[in-house]
Design a protein around this motif. Sequence first.
Motif, PDB file in Angstrom:
ATOM      1  N   SER A 280       4.101   8.163 -15.789  1.00 15.18           N
ATOM      2  CA  SER A 280       3.651   9.376 -14.808  1.00 15.18           C
ATOM      3  C   SER A 280       3.844   9.500 -13.655  1.00 15.18           C
ATOM      4  O   SER A 280       3.750   8.194 -12.671  1.00 15.18           O
ATOM      5  CB  SER A 280       2.293   9.892 -15.319  1.00 15.18           C
ATOM      6  N   LEU A 281       4.238  10.541 -12.889  1.00 20.70           N
ATOM      7  CA  LEU A 281       4.357  10.451 -11.288  1.00 20.70           C
ATOM      8  C   LEU A 281       2.966  10.218 -11.040  1.00 20.70           C
ATOM      9  O   LEU A 281       1.988  10.268 -11.287  1.00 20.70           O
ATOM     10  CB  LEU A 281       4.528  11.953 -10.936  1.00 20.70           C
ATOM     11  N   HIS A 282       3.196   9.285  -9.659  1.00 21.24           N
ATOM     12  CA  HIS A 282       2.003   8.859  -8.978  1.00 21.24           C
ATOM     13  C   HIS A 282       1.177   7.657  -9.785  1.00 21.24           C
ATOM     14  O   HIS A 282       0.568   7.212  -8.904  1.00 21.24           O
ATOM     15  CB  HIS A 282       1.168   9.856  -8.388  1.00 21.24           C
ATOM     16  N   ASN A 283       1.784   7.304 -10.702  1.00 18.49           N
ATOM     17  CA  ASN A 283       1.402   6.010 -11.260  1.00 18.49           C
ATOM     18  C   ASN A 283       1.833   4.977 -10.698  1.00 18.49           C
ATOM     19  O   ASN A 283       3.249   4.857 -10.054  1.00 18.49           O
ATOM     20  CB  ASN A 283       1.912   5.759 -13.029  1.00 18.49           C
TER      21      ASN A 283
ATOM     22  N   GLY B 183       0.753  -1.187   0.024  1.00 23.87           N
ATOM     23  CA  GLY B 183      -0.020   0.127  -0.062  1.00 23.87           C
ATOM     24  C   GLY B 183       0.862   1.286  -0.050  1.00 23.87           C
ATOM     25  O   GLY B 183       0.110   2.466   0.052  1.00 23.87           O
ATOM     26  N   LYS B 184       2.235   1.114  -0.160  1.00 20.07           N
ATOM     27  CA  LYS B 184       3.011   2.284  -0.088  1.00 20.07           C
ATOM     28  C   LYS B 184       4.146   2.286  -1.061  1.00 20.07           C
ATOM     29  O   LYS B 184       4.580   1.013  -1.397  1.00 20.07           O
ATOM     30  CB  LYS B 184       3.533   2.484   1.152  1.00 20.07           C
ATOM     31  N   GLY B 185       4.250   3.229  -1.826  1.00 14.53           N
ATOM     32  CA  GLY B 185       5.441   3.118  -2.928  1.00 14.53           C
ATOM     33  C   GLY B 185       6.101   4.488  -3.101  1.00 14.53           C
ATOM     34  O   GLY B 185       5.580   5.567  -2.806  1.00 14.53           O
ATOM     35  N   HIS B 186       7.279   4.533  -3.564  1.00  9.28           N
ATOM     36  CA  HIS B 186       8.079   5.823  -3.849  1.00  9.28           C
ATOM     37  C   HIS B 186       7.924   6.001  -5.303  1.00  9.28           C
ATOM     38  O   HIS B 186       8.493   5.646  -6.294  1.00  9.28           O
ATOM     39  CB  HIS B 186       9.669   5.510  -3.733  1.00  9.28           C
ATOM     40  N   LEU B 187       6.487   6.416  -5.520  1.00 10.93           N
ATOM     41  CA  LEU B 187       6.007   6.732  -6.948  1.00 10.93           C
ATOM     42  C   LEU B 187       5.912   8.169  -7.311  1.00 10.93           C
ATOM     43  O   LEU B 187       5.344   8.391  -8.287  1.00 10.93           O
ATOM     44  CB  LEU B 187       4.624   5.959  -6.951  1.00 10.93           C
TER      45      LEU B 187
END
Length: 382
Positions: free
Chosen positions: A353-356, A94-98
């Motif tokens: 894209s960022l946050h993908n 549920g968490k990522g460096h995206l």
Amino acid sequence: MVLTNEDMVDLVAFRRKLHRMPELSREEVQTAGSVRAFLAPTRPDRIISGLGGHGIAAVYEGREPGPTILIRSELDGLPIEEISDAPHRSATPGKGHLCGHDGHTAILAGLARALGRQRPQRGRAVLLFQPAEEDGSGAAAVVADPRFREISPDFSFALHNLPGLPFGHVALAEGPVNCASRGMRIVLNGKTAHASMPETGLSPVPVVAELMPALTALGHGGPLDNDFAMVTVTHVKIGEPAFGVAPARAEIWATLRTMTDAGMEDLCVSAEHLVLSAARNRGLSVEISHDDIFQHCENAPEAVAHLRRALDEEGVPHDEGELPLRASEDFGRFGQRAPAAMFFLGAGKDYPSLHNPDYDFPDDLIGIGARVFMRTLRNLLG
């Protein structure tokens, strides 16, 4: 100040280590600990920990008096599940460096290694690893921390990677580069009723149905000029999941976005008036609160000039690109204290894209970003 091939191998490994252990805004305990461990061999003249939360400032003193130059990266990840087959993919469900904050931090780690070998001739270089950028609270907390006065910069610089821009190409411009934004949370309260007799209660459903298009109509976007405004409804909840009860409570979450802080003040007034009027007409009580508050980010001409010189001297292609951006960035808080500028480093035209959920910071950008910042430090501090 030069980074070796061995340095680059270490920095990539460090970036991937951070990528595996993303932490959300205001929770960056392990990330801050990893940064401190990486900084230790570079022997900063001072380390300020717990700055504005879990932030870290590493100070490298020059031999002679001179300006203080601050360069910032971010520590936090996002509450998004990563979709990747990479060995270094997130190990935290549920968490990522995206958004690439792991890569930005690796770039500053490279600067730390270079500064550990060769201090500035004059002034001070301050490497700020900032917490809580994603929710807009981090920069505000850092500048409000009394210890920030001890490192008060004469210039502040930052970068952000930017998918959609050719790899290694930089977008840089004077003036506003990121929009102001904030989250608006609207809570409507009425009275429940039996679903067979809804007229005996006070339902928020008609007001929700009215407000969703009306809020959106306050700002349709358009050109990114001083009149730009956008309202995006992001979440709606009405009542409880039951067939026998007409609801009494509803929530609407919306993101308000403008080009400038002044525009945001006007948009907030309009949105709150709209909500209060609609609720009053239906006899509902209403609560309005604001979260994730970002001021607009503006590049000072004198700070931009220093970055342009560094880009030219390092042979990094640059232009104004498609700036400004709709996205928000809390780096603007530093620009209220001293001249500041952020540049945007291309991650590739067809890159996720960022946050993908499939985004992953390109490791080859670490060296480019570090070179630009090292050249900037060299030009200003010797």
